[in-house]
Scaffold this active site. Sequence first.
Site, mmCIF file in Angstrom:
data_model
loop_
_atom_site.group_PDB
_atom_site.id
_atom_site.type_symbol
_atom_site.label_atom_id
_atom_site.label_comp_id
_atom_site.label_asym_id
_atom_site.label_seq_id
_atom_site.Cartn_x
_atom_site.Cartn_y
_atom_site.Cartn_z
ATOM 1 C CG HIS A 12 -1.883 1.150 1.231
ATOM 2 N ND1 HIS A 12 -3.244 0.975 1.429
ATOM 3 C CD2 HIS A 12 -1.714 2.490 1.058
ATOM 4 C CE1 HIS A 12 -3.852 2.151 1.373
ATOM 5 N NE2 HIS A 12 -2.933 3.096 1.170
ATOM 6 C CG HIS A 14 -0.533 6.982 -0.998
ATOM 7 N ND1 HIS A 14 -1.723 7.139 -1.661
ATOM 8 C CD2 HIS A 14 -0.827 6.323 0.144
ATOM 9 C CE1 HIS A 14 -2.710 6.603 -0.944
ATOM 10 N NE2 HIS A 14 -2.193 6.099 0.156
ATOM 11 C CE LYS A 94 -7.662 1.989 -0.906
ATOM 12 N NZ LYS A 94 -6.558 2.880 -0.605
ATOM 13 C CG HIS A 133 -9.874 4.460 2.952
ATOM 14 N ND1 HIS A 133 -8.662 5.113 3.064
ATOM 15 C CD2 HIS A 133 -10.606 4.881 4.013
ATOM 16 C CE1 HIS A 133 -8.677 5.891 4.140
ATOM 17 N NE2 HIS A 133 -9.853 5.775 4.728
ATOM 18 C CG HIS A 167 -5.119 2.079 5.537
ATOM 19 N ND1 HIS A 167 -6.466 2.057 5.767
ATOM 20 C CD2 HIS A 167 -4.931 2.857 4.449
ATOM 21 C CE1 HIS A 167 -7.068 2.802 4.854
ATOM 22 N NE2 HIS A 167 -6.161 3.292 4.038
ATOM 23 C CG ASP A 239 -1.710 4.684 4.013
ATOM 24 O OD1 ASP A 239 -1.683 5.152 2.861
ATOM 25 O OD2 ASP A 239 -2.549 5.029 4.862
ATOM 26 C CG HIS A 243 0.402 15.054 2.324
ATOM 27 N ND1 HIS A 243 -0.548 15.297 1.361
ATOM 28 C CD2 HIS A 243 -0.012 13.939 2.982
ATOM 29 C CE1 HIS A 243 -1.503 14.373 1.435
ATOM 30 N NE2 HIS A 243 -1.201 13.535 2.407
HETATM 31 C C1 NCD Z 1 -3.473 8.932 2.058
HETATM 32 C C2 NCD Z 1 -2.953 9.977 1.071
HETATM 33 O O1 NCD Z 1 -2.455 11.004 1.500
HETATM 34 O O2 NCD Z 1 -3.051 9.732 -0.140
HETATM 35 N N1 NCD Z 1 -3.568 9.536 3.354
HETATM 36 C C3 NCD Z 1 -3.577 8.898 4.543
HETATM 37 O O3 NCD Z 1 -3.732 9.550 5.559
HETATM 38 N N2 NCD Z 1 -3.400 7.597 4.645
HETATM 39 C C4 NCD Z 1 -4.763 8.372 1.574
HETATM 40 C C5 NCD Z 1 -5.218 7.145 2.311
HETATM 41 O O4 NCD Z 1 -4.666 6.060 2.132
HETATM 42 O O5 NCD Z 1 -6.174 7.255 3.088
HETATM 43 ZN ZN ZN Z 2 -3.195 5.064 1.511
#
Ligand code: NCD
Ligand code: ZN
Length: 333
Positions: A12, A14, A94, A133, A167, A239, A243
């Site tokens: 998982h 990003h 997803k 999710h 998660h 996960d 940011h």
């Molecule tokens: C994730 C994101 O920023 O893309 N954020 C998070 O808090 N986990 C999205 C997600 O998986 O919920």
């Molecule tokens: Zn995520």
Amino acid sequence: MSIEINSPLDMHLHLRQDKMLKVVAPLSAKYFAGGLIMPNLIPPITSLEMVKEYKKEILESIDEEFVPYMTLFFKDSYDEEFLKSIKDEVLAIKLYPSGITTNSEGGANLQDLTSLYPVLKLMSELQIPLCVHGESEGFVMDREKEFVEVYENLAKTFPKLKIIMEHITTKNSVELLDKFENLYATITLHHLLITLDDVAGGFLKPHLFCKPIAKRPEDRAALLEVALKAHPKVMFGSDSAPHPLHAKESCGCAAGVFTAPIALQALAQLFEKKGYLENLESFVSLNAQKIYNITPIEKRIKLIKKEFKVPEKYGDVVPMFAGKTLSWSISEE
Ligand code: NCD
Ligand code: ZN
């Protein structure tokens, strides 16, 4: 002390796009053999062209060998022809409840679950796993608990559909694993380590704020129990959700914890401390291989008990444990 892990997988992940992708993708590619890449971009990944384009962009951002296992953003409008056309290009689809987390606008409407059934039936027939999710729109601490009835409904209605609860953060979700044959789960590093107290019990910690929010000590204990013992239905999914600093340290903090470059070291530290180091390879690789039926590329990672000072930032992103020292590191030899 040291341990070798073959082909760690992050199920998982990003990776974002553009500048951020260029910063974070090499960090995962360095130590992981592959990862399940989340589709919540702006706009989300909803077509074959987008999947291919994004995969290409990811591969162009890394030098190391790394397999981006692609996903598609669930839409209840997908038809059979389309699903057949993407089947070999994605590992899973997803499902995000609309608006529940970062870039999930345009997700599914869960008021009427039957509206999802036609696509889920096709996915089941085509053997495309569903990642979910799992949060309701209720009170923040109860969102995952309230979602249990959705998981039960889907697991019962589609017994042949592989459903991965993403998660998970609660004891209730852990309990579902042994109740339904077709339910699996990913667990993050941060949810094994922190509770809500670490996020908001003292000074507010924006870099630990994520969705789903960290829960109670008893929930963390339930997660630890199955992760440390490498329960065959759970696998590691960081996960890791980067940011930029200004989006985290702001009024209106974005949700997501960035862990990709420190996850293996911190997991080794945790598993050693609890006396389960021998189960780490199952948790971070073997279980995922069996659940998803994949054979990853060879990548031998040697973790050694040697201090690792976590950088304050990677590019413009603050990792978990920024500036702190972990007791395990990855051998660069
Ligand atoms: C994730 C994101 O920023 O893309 N954020 C998070 O808090 N986990 C999205 C997600 O998986 O919920
Ligand atoms: Zn995520």
